[in-house]
Design a protein around this motif. Structure first.
Motif, mmCIF file in Angstrom:
data_model
loop_
_atom_site.group_PDB
_atom_site.id
_atom_site.type_symbol
_atom_site.label_atom_id
_atom_site.label_comp_id
_atom_site.label_asym_id
_atom_site.label_seq_id
_atom_site.Cartn_x
_atom_site.Cartn_y
_atom_site.Cartn_z
ATOM 1 N N GLU A 91 7.090 -11.540 30.378
ATOM 2 C CA GLU A 91 5.830 -10.902 29.980
ATOM 3 C C GLU A 91 5.021 -10.422 31.182
ATOM 4 O OE1 GLU A 91 2.561 -13.103 28.176
ATOM 5 O OE2 GLU A 91 3.538 -14.954 28.802
ATOM 6 N N ARG B 128 4.061 -5.065 29.574
ATOM 7 C CA ARG B 128 2.675 -4.638 29.351
ATOM 8 C C ARG B 128 2.488 -4.147 27.916
ATOM 9 N NH1 ARG B 128 2.572 -1.372 34.945
ATOM 10 N NH2 ARG B 128 2.393 -3.187 36.308
ATOM 11 N N PRO B 129 1.294 -4.372 27.355
ATOM 12 C CA PRO B 129 1.034 -3.897 25.985
ATOM 13 C C PRO B 129 1.124 -2.370 25.879
ATOM 14 C CG PRO B 129 -0.688 -5.412 26.723
ATOM 15 C CD PRO B 129 0.167 -5.098 27.930
ATOM 16 N N ARG C 66 2.783 -5.723 21.812
ATOM 17 C CA ARG C 66 3.389 -6.253 23.025
ATOM 18 C C ARG C 66 4.903 -6.293 22.864
ATOM 19 N NH1 ARG C 66 -0.146 -8.285 26.636
ATOM 20 N NH2 ARG C 66 1.575 -9.160 27.760
ATOM 21 N N GLU D 209 8.431 -7.843 22.883
ATOM 22 C CA GLU D 209 8.790 -9.240 22.672
ATOM 23 C C GLU D 209 10.292 -9.390 22.471
ATOM 24 O OE1 GLU D 209 8.013 -9.685 17.917
ATOM 25 O OE2 GLU D 209 6.305 -9.968 19.245
#
Length: 128
Positions: free
Chosen positions: A53, A59-60, A66, A68
């Motif tokens: 992460e 990064r969003p 986000r 994942e």
């Protein structure tokens, strides 16, 4: 040469744990390691990018989502004896999503890395 390799990126929960898992269970070798953010490992022409992460890939998105781990997209590793590979990996405690499935092209099974990313092991049918 870069064009002769295939790069796949997986988001992972723990970069170090993922590197160790891919090396121990699937015969990858480490290329570089900048844990906890990023590492990459190789098996043949496949370069697997393991991004935590804290990596730039973590990064969003502009809408707030986000990146994942997990999902169903996967890469496939061809093996010559699927049953033997499955037995070896089960003995090591590797998690599988299913049992061996047989089809006209061969047999396959899905396993998960420590972050829930999927890898397919595939044994082509005889004569293929």
């Amino acid at each position: 040469m870069p064009q002769d390799q295939v790069n796949v990126r997986y988001m992972v929960n723990d970069v170090k744990e993922s590197v160790d898992w891919y090396i121990a269970n699937l015969g990858f070798t480490e290329i570089s390691n900048a844990a906890p953010a990023f590492a990459d490992v190789r098996r043949g022409p496949l370069r697997l990018l393991l991004s935590g992460e804290k990596s730039s890939a973590g990064r969003p998105m502009p809408d707030g989502r986000r990146p994942e781990p997990g999902g169903w997209n996967r890469f496939e590793l061809v093996v010559s004896d699927l049953a033997a590979e499955v037995n070896k990996l089960r003995a090591r405690g590797v998690k599988f999503r299913n049992d061996i499935v047989k089809g006209p092209g061969g047999s396959q099974i899905l396993l998960e890395d420590p972050s829930g990313n999927v890898i397919e092991l595939f044994q082509p049918a005889a004569g293929r």
